[in-house]
Design a protein around this motif. Structure first.
Motif, PDB file in Angstrom:
ATOM      1  N   GLY A  99       0.762  -1.234   0.000  1.00  0.00           N
ATOM      2  CA  GLY A  99       0.000   0.000   0.000  1.00  0.00           C
ATOM      3  C   GLY A  99       0.791   1.281   0.000  1.00  0.00           C
ATOM      4  O   GLY A  99       0.215   2.360   0.191  1.00  0.00           O
ATOM      5  N   LEU A 100       2.105   1.220  -0.212  1.00  0.00           N
ATOM      6  CA  LEU A 100       2.921   2.428  -0.280  1.00  0.00           C
ATOM      7  C   LEU A 100       3.263   2.746  -1.731  1.00  0.00           C
ATOM      8  O   LEU A 100       3.295   1.849  -2.590  1.00  0.00           O
ATOM      9  CB  LEU A 100       4.215   2.265   0.515  1.00  0.00           C
ATOM     10  N   GLN A 101       3.514   4.001  -2.001  1.00  0.00           N
ATOM     11  CA  GLN A 101       4.112   4.381  -3.272  1.00  0.00           C
ATOM     12  C   GLN A 101       5.628   4.364  -3.064  1.00  0.00           C
ATOM     13  O   GLN A 101       6.129   4.900  -2.064  1.00  0.00           O
ATOM     14  CB  GLN A 101       3.656   5.776  -3.714  1.00  0.00           C
ATOM     15  N   ALA A 102       6.360   3.748  -3.976  1.00  0.00           N
ATOM     16  CA  ALA A 102       7.793   3.530  -3.779  1.00  0.00           C
ATOM     17  C   ALA A 102       8.605   4.239  -4.857  1.00  0.00           C
ATOM     18  O   ALA A 102       8.207   4.278  -6.036  1.00  0.00           O
ATOM     19  CB  ALA A 102       8.107   2.038  -3.784  1.00  0.00           C
ATOM     20  N   PHE A 103       9.751   4.754  -4.442  1.00  0.00           N
ATOM     21  CA  PHE A 103      10.625   5.523  -5.323  1.00  0.00           C
ATOM     22  C   PHE A 103      12.065   5.107  -5.041  1.00  0.00           C
ATOM     23  O   PHE A 103      12.526   5.205  -3.904  1.00  0.00           O
ATOM     24  CB  PHE A 103      10.441   7.021  -5.082  1.00  0.00           C
ATOM     25  N   VAL A 104      12.762   4.615  -6.047  1.00  0.00           N
ATOM     26  CA  VAL A 104      14.133   4.131  -5.860  1.00  0.00           C
ATOM     27  C   VAL A 104      15.113   5.189  -6.337  1.00  0.00           C
ATOM     28  O   VAL A 104      15.059   5.633  -7.490  1.00  0.00           O
ATOM     29  CB  VAL A 104      14.366   2.809  -6.613  1.00  0.00           C
ATOM     30  N   LEU A 105      16.015   5.589  -5.458  1.00  0.00           N
ATOM     31  CA  LEU A 105      17.036   6.582  -5.778  1.00  0.00           C
ATOM     32  C   LEU A 105      18.333   5.889  -6.169  1.00  0.00           C
ATOM     33  O   LEU A 105      18.924   5.155  -5.368  1.00  0.00           O
ATOM     34  CB  LEU A 105      17.273   7.492  -4.571  1.00  0.00           C
ATOM     35  N   ASP A 106      18.773   6.116  -7.387  1.00  0.00           N
ATOM     36  CA  ASP A 106      20.085   5.665  -7.857  1.00  0.00           C
ATOM     37  C   ASP A 106      21.011   6.875  -7.726  1.00  0.00           C
ATOM     38  O   ASP A 106      21.088   7.717  -8.605  1.00  0.00           O
ATOM     39  CB  ASP A 106      19.977   5.195  -9.311  1.00  0.00           C
ATOM     40  N   TYR A 107      21.679   6.969  -6.587  1.00  0.00           N
ATOM     41  CA  TYR A 107      22.353   8.195  -6.193  1.00  0.00           C
ATOM     42  C   TYR A 107      23.819   8.231  -6.630  1.00  0.00           C
ATOM     43  O   TYR A 107      24.399   7.222  -7.077  1.00  0.00           O
ATOM     44  CB  TYR A 107      22.236   8.400  -4.677  1.00  0.00           C
ATOM     45  N   THR A 108      24.442   9.375  -6.461  1.00  0.00           N
ATOM     46  CA  THR A 108      25.851   9.578  -6.774  1.00  0.00           C
ATOM     47  C   THR A 108      26.722   8.660  -5.919  1.00  0.00           C
ATOM     48  O   THR A 108      26.498   8.535  -4.713  1.00  0.00           O
ATOM     49  CB  THR A 108      26.244  11.041  -6.507  1.00  0.00           C
ATOM     50  N   VAL A 109      27.713   8.030  -6.545  1.00  0.00           N
ATOM     51  CA  VAL A 109      28.613   7.123  -5.825  1.00  0.00           C
ATOM     52  C   VAL A 109      30.068   7.486  -6.114  1.00  0.00           C
ATOM     53  O   VAL A 109      30.364   8.351  -6.945  1.00  0.00           O
ATOM     54  CB  VAL A 109      28.339   5.645  -6.204  1.00  0.00           C
ATOM     55  N   LEU A 110      30.973   6.820  -5.402  1.00  0.00           N
ATOM     56  CA  LEU A 110      32.396   7.113  -5.515  1.00  0.00           C
ATOM     57  C   LEU A 110      32.910   6.916  -6.944  1.00  0.00           C
ATOM     58  O   LEU A 110      32.534   5.970  -7.637  1.00  0.00           O
ATOM     59  CB  LEU A 110      33.187   6.192  -4.582  1.00  0.00           C
ATOM     60  N   GLU A 111      33.807   7.825  -7.336  1.00  0.00           N
ATOM     61  CA  GLU A 111      34.540   7.685  -8.589  1.00  0.00           C
ATOM     62  C   GLU A 111      36.025   7.766  -8.269  1.00  0.00           C
ATOM     63  O   GLU A 111      36.442   8.606  -7.453  1.00  0.00           O
ATOM     64  CB  GLU A 111      34.131   8.757  -9.593  1.00  0.00           C
ATOM     65  N   PRO A 112      36.841   6.908  -8.884  1.00  0.00           N
ATOM     66  CA  PRO A 112      38.251   6.796  -8.461  1.00  0.00           C
ATOM     67  C   PRO A 112      39.069   8.064  -8.618  1.00  0.00           C
ATOM     68  O   PRO A 112      40.013   8.292  -7.861  1.00  0.00           O
ATOM     69  CB  PRO A 112      38.795   5.664  -9.342  1.00  0.00           C
ATOM     70  N   ASP A 113      38.748   8.902  -9.596  1.00  0.00           N
ATOM     71  CA  ASP A 113      39.578  10.077  -9.857  1.00  0.00           C
ATOM     72  C   ASP A 113      38.984  11.368  -9.300  1.00  0.00           C
ATOM     73  O   ASP A 113      39.486  12.459  -9.598  1.00  0.00           O
ATOM     74  CB  ASP A 113      39.799  10.229 -11.371  1.00  0.00           C
ATOM     75  N   ALA A 114      37.946  11.270  -8.506  1.00  0.00           N
ATOM     76  CA  ALA A 114      37.309  12.481  -7.984  1.00  0.00           C
ATOM     77  C   ALA A 114      38.251  13.198  -7.019  1.00  0.00           C
ATOM     78  O   ALA A 114      38.865  12.564  -6.155  1.00  0.00           O
ATOM     79  CB  ALA A 114      36.014  12.127  -7.280  1.00  0.00           C
ATOM     80  N   PRO A 115      38.393  14.510  -7.126  1.00  0.00           N
ATOM     81  CA  PRO A 115      39.344  15.243  -6.288  1.00  0.00           C
ATOM     82  C   PRO A 115      38.824  15.570  -4.888  1.00  0.00           C
ATOM     83  O   PRO A 115      39.600  16.021  -4.043  1.00  0.00           O
ATOM     84  CB  PRO A 115      39.583  16.529  -7.081  1.00  0.00           C
ATOM     85  N   THR A 116      37.550  15.377  -4.649  1.00  0.00           N
ATOM     86  CA  THR A 116      36.956  15.720  -3.359  1.00  0.00           C
ATOM     87  C   THR A 116      36.234  14.517  -2.779  1.00  0.00           C
ATOM     88  O   THR A 116      35.861  13.590  -3.510  1.00  0.00           O
ATOM     89  CB  THR A 116      35.965  16.888  -3.507  1.00  0.00           C
ATOM     90  N   PRO A 117      35.988  14.501  -1.461  1.00  0.00           N
ATOM     91  CA  PRO A 117      35.199  13.426  -0.860  1.00  0.00           C
ATOM     92  C   PRO A 117      33.780  13.372  -1.438  1.00  0.00           C
ATOM     93  O   PRO A 117      33.250  14.374  -1.930  1.00  0.00           O
ATOM     94  CB  PRO A 117      35.191  13.779   0.627  1.00  0.00           C
TER      95      PRO A 117
END
Length: 275
Positions: A66-84
């Motif tokens: 009985g819920l409406q559901a929403f899946v977030l495919d969010y930003t994840v780590l990238e090896p060359d990223a200069p910031t956390p």
């Protein structure tokens, strides 16, 4: 029922385009005014990916209840990223919650019951977000007004709460997620009397994210008088998702006793004194 994938604005980290996938039930003709609770699902994946086992299977199980559901495919780590990485995923989550509220009429959502469900690292994302959603500087960065950013409750599944409590052992790997002086490193320290009602569960023998994470968070919730419920199951490995065949990947992933967590969470949600 409708399924729709929405691209979210860039978070400012890396090249990935975050998306929100909506699983929204249509109303019957004689229930045209019905509104349902909504939940934004934040899958786990060590902040390196978003696990498909903790995405659509959980969304469909919630939809069936009985819920409406929403899946977030969010930003994840990238090896060359200069910031956390953090707080870029939290920015994605703010925009996801705001999108659900902005389209509440279209998706038949009860705007007084918009919650989060996070697994593992996704639970860390949810738990830290519930503090940031009241921070004006963060909301300005996300471009989201406070009223639309609010999460009314959260469900945390085998959560990573304290990044120094046994999930990652390499200090450099933790620093790529957030630096030592970041308050987002320890979600238990962010709990306040404004933290929304919380349901959390873990297994006592989790060898990846120790159960002490859930104990830390539930203790912090109790100290602040936050409505919460904590279940620790005696057996089961990390990352069980639904603990049913729908989310099975490894032998031992189907654990009927642990699978009761979803019914317990939905029952808890139905008892919350929400507006």
């Amino acid at each position: 029922m409708r399924i729709e994938k929405i691209e979210l604005p860039g978070s400012g980290y890396g090249s990935k385009t975050a998306t929100l996938t909506a699983y929204a039930q249509d109303n019957l003709t004689d229930q045209a005014s019905r509104r349902r609770p909504a939940v934004v699902v934040c899958p786990g994946g060590c902040y390196e990916r978003c696990s498909d086992r903790e995405s659509e299977p959980i969304a469909l199980a919630l939809l069936a209840r009985g819920l409406q559901a929403f899946v977030l495919d969010y930003t994840v780590l990238e090896p060359d990223a200069p910031t956390p990485l953090l707080p870029s995923p939290q920015v994605d989550l703010a925009r996801a919650v705001a999108t659900v509220r902005a389209r509440a009429d279209e998706w038949h959502v009860d705007e007084g019951s918009v919650g989060l469900l996070g697994c593992s690292a996704g639970a860390h994302l949810a738990a830290t977000y519930t503090a940031l959603m009241r921070d004006d500087a963060f909301l300005a960065r996300a471009g989201v007004p406070a009223g639309r950013a609010r999460a009314d409750w959260q469900i945390l599944c085998y959560p990573a709460i304290d990044l120094d409590l046994g999930w990652l052992s390499d200090p450099a790997a933790i620093a790529r997620i957030c630096p030592e002086d970041s308050p987002l490193r320890r979600a238990q320290d962010l709990v306040s009397d404004a933290t929304p009602p919380t349901f959390l569960w873990h297994t006592a023998v989790d060898a990846t994210v120790p159960v002490g994470n859930s104990y830390l968070y539930s203790t912090a919730l109790a100290a602040r008088g936050v409505d919460h419920e904590c279940h620790v199951f005696h057996a089961g490995r990390h990352g069980l998702s639904l603990a049913t065949p729908e989310s099975e990947h490894y032998p031992g992933d189907v654990v009927p006793h642990v699978a009761r967590w979803l019914e317990l969470a939905v029952e808890w949600l139905g008892e919350l004194p929400l507006p």
